[in-house]
Design an enzyme around this catalytic site. Sequence first.
Site, PDB file in Angstrom:
ATOM      1  N   GLU A  24      -5.484  -4.679  11.073  1.00 43.95           N
ATOM      2  CA  GLU A  24      -4.422  -3.712  11.075  1.00 43.95           C
ATOM      3  C   GLU A  24      -4.860  -2.811  12.351  1.00 43.95           C
ATOM      4  OE1 GLU A  24      -2.497  -2.684   7.125  1.00 43.95           O
ATOM      5  OE2 GLU A  24      -4.086  -1.221   7.449  1.00 43.95           O
ATOM      6  N   SER A  30       3.404  -1.861  10.556  1.00 40.92           N
ATOM      7  CA  SER A  30       5.041  -1.854  10.763  1.00 40.92           C
ATOM      8  C   SER A  30       5.612  -3.075  10.495  1.00 40.92           C
ATOM      9  CB  SER A  30       5.359  -1.316  12.197  1.00 40.92           C
ATOM     10  OG  SER A  30       4.677  -0.191  12.429  1.00 40.92           O
ATOM     11  N   HIS A  83      -9.347   1.288   5.282  1.00 40.18           N
ATOM     12  CA  HIS A  83      -8.102   1.767   5.693  1.00 40.18           C
ATOM     13  C   HIS A  83      -8.536   2.476   6.890  1.00 40.18           C
ATOM     14  CE1 HIS A  83      -4.201   2.769   6.514  1.00 40.18           C
ATOM     15  NE2 HIS A  83      -3.712   1.582   5.989  1.00 40.18           N
ATOM     16  N   GLU A 105      -6.614   4.907   7.823  1.00 34.41           N
ATOM     17  CA  GLU A 105      -6.417   6.489   7.664  1.00 34.41           C
ATOM     18  C   GLU A 105      -7.636   7.207   6.965  1.00 34.41           C
ATOM     19  OE1 GLU A 105      -2.648   5.709   5.581  1.00 34.41           O
ATOM     20  OE2 GLU A 105      -1.777   5.139   7.360  1.00 34.41           O
ATOM     21  N   GLY A 152       2.429   2.490  10.768  1.00 31.66           N
ATOM     22  CA  GLY A 152       3.616   3.431  10.314  1.00 31.66           C
ATOM     23  C   GLY A 152       4.285   4.145  11.605  1.00 31.66           C
ATOM     24  N   GLY A 203       3.000  -1.022   4.316  1.00 29.75           N
ATOM     25  CA  GLY A 203       2.922   0.356   3.899  1.00 29.75           C
ATOM     26  C   GLY A 203       4.240   0.899   3.629  1.00 29.75           C
ATOM     27  N   GLY A 204       4.839   1.448   4.525  1.00 31.69           N
ATOM     28  CA  GLY A 204       6.107   2.022   4.644  1.00 31.69           C
ATOM     29  C   GLY A 204       7.280   1.277   3.828  1.00 31.69           C
ATOM     30  N   ASN A 233       0.735  -1.296  -0.070  1.00 31.12           N
ATOM     31  CA  ASN A 233       0.096   0.225   0.229  1.00 31.12           C
ATOM     32  C   ASN A 233       0.682   1.340  -0.104  1.00 31.12           C
ATOM     33  OD1 ASN A 233      -1.908   1.959   0.463  1.00 31.12           O
ATOM     34  ND2 ASN A 233      -2.332   1.337   2.458  1.00 31.12           N
ATOM     35  N   TRP A 234       0.944   1.731  -1.187  1.00 28.47           N
ATOM     36  CA  TRP A 234       2.112   2.947  -1.273  1.00 28.47           C
ATOM     37  C   TRP A 234       1.333   4.293  -0.707  1.00 28.47           C
ATOM     38  CZ3 TRP A 234       3.859   3.054  -7.064  1.00 28.47           C
ATOM     39  CH2 TRP A 234       4.645   1.741  -7.402  1.00 28.47           C
ATOM     40  N   LYS A 235       0.327   4.182  -0.061  1.00 29.66           N
ATOM     41  CA  LYS A 235      -0.526   5.469   0.295  1.00 29.66           C
ATOM     42  C   LYS A 235      -0.178   6.676  -0.887  1.00 29.66           C
ATOM     43  CE  LYS A 235      -0.066   3.326   4.747  1.00 29.66           C
ATOM     44  NZ  LYS A 235       0.029   3.437   6.249  1.00 29.66           N
TER      45      LYS A 235
HETATM   46  P1  PGA Z   1       2.970   0.538   7.645  1.00 25.17           P
HETATM   47  O1  PGA Z   1       1.333   0.499   7.046  1.00 25.17           O
HETATM   48  O2  PGA Z   1       3.361  -0.996   7.009  1.00 25.17           O
HETATM   49  O3  PGA Z   1       3.669   1.650   7.339  1.00 25.17           O
HETATM   50  O4  PGA Z   1       2.813   0.151   9.280  1.00 25.17           O
HETATM   51  C1  PGA Z   1       0.770  -0.516   6.991  1.00 25.17           C
HETATM   52  C2  PGA Z   1      -1.008   0.030   6.560  1.00 25.17           C
HETATM   53  O5  PGA Z   1      -0.999   1.149   6.949  1.00 25.17           O
HETATM   54  O6  PGA Z   1      -1.728  -0.790   5.594  1.00 25.17           O
END
Ligand code: PGA
Length: 252
Positions: free
Chosen positions: A166, A212, A92, A94, A172, A233-234, A8-10
């Site tokens: 999640e 993470s 998600h 966010e 993150g 994510g990251g 997930n590149w956000k």
């Molecule tokens: P992260 O994000 O790996 O940066 O913690 C995970 C996500 O939001 O899907």
Amino acid sequence: VRKLIVGNWKMNPNSLVEARRLFNSVAKAAKRFQNVDVVLCPPFPYLAALRPAPSALLGAQDVFWEEKGAFTGEISPRMLKSSEVSYVIIGHSERRRHLGETDEMINKKVLAALKNGLRVILCVGETLSEKRRGQTKAVLRRQLQHDLASLRLAALKPSALIIAYEPIWAIGTGVPETPFSANEASRFIRKATGRIISPKVAKNIRILYGGSTNSRNIFGYLIMPELSGALVGGASLDAKDFTRMLEIANLL
Ligand code: PGA
């Protein structure tokens, strides 16, 4: 079950040139890993410009529930299909937090996406204060009950629905949930999903852990019996680290 690793590149990277570079480098590496499914979810403007390679499929980070019409700024399931997108992340945390997405909206998105043949990656998870108050299971149950409401089970192939556990406090932050606790939560998710849709379908859906993860800790999650992969994510923005994660998943 085949492992599934979703990147997930956000809201990254900042240019199409960088997006192409990242996509091509991961897709090229993924060719070597035949035992793992790889999905990359770039921001909307890049979707049409990135051709899905056989080794890496495309996913979107969101979708709207209506088919077409006066919905400024929104993207329909069919638009995604016509851009060769096969997966979509829905709910998600966010988006729940910054965009005010409710479980009711998420439910409409899940139904519309499945109806149009997209595979759904539904995100659920508790906040830190909910965890501290011992409410994790209650929160997951409530989210699933609403998010999966009125799913027609007859029409649902287990491969069409993926649930990502999640925990919000782990996203993150560099502080992941332990593999053992993530497995416990996933077991609960499977049971609760079974009650809502059907135990038979729930038995075979893939549950991912997200929050993470990176190439140093992914192994611990992938060997857990309830987990079939990760939503990353990251670390998915770092071609080398992400490729290493695919390599590890490919071995299992
Ligand atoms: P992260 O994000 O790996 O940066 O913690 C995970 C996500 O939001 O899907």
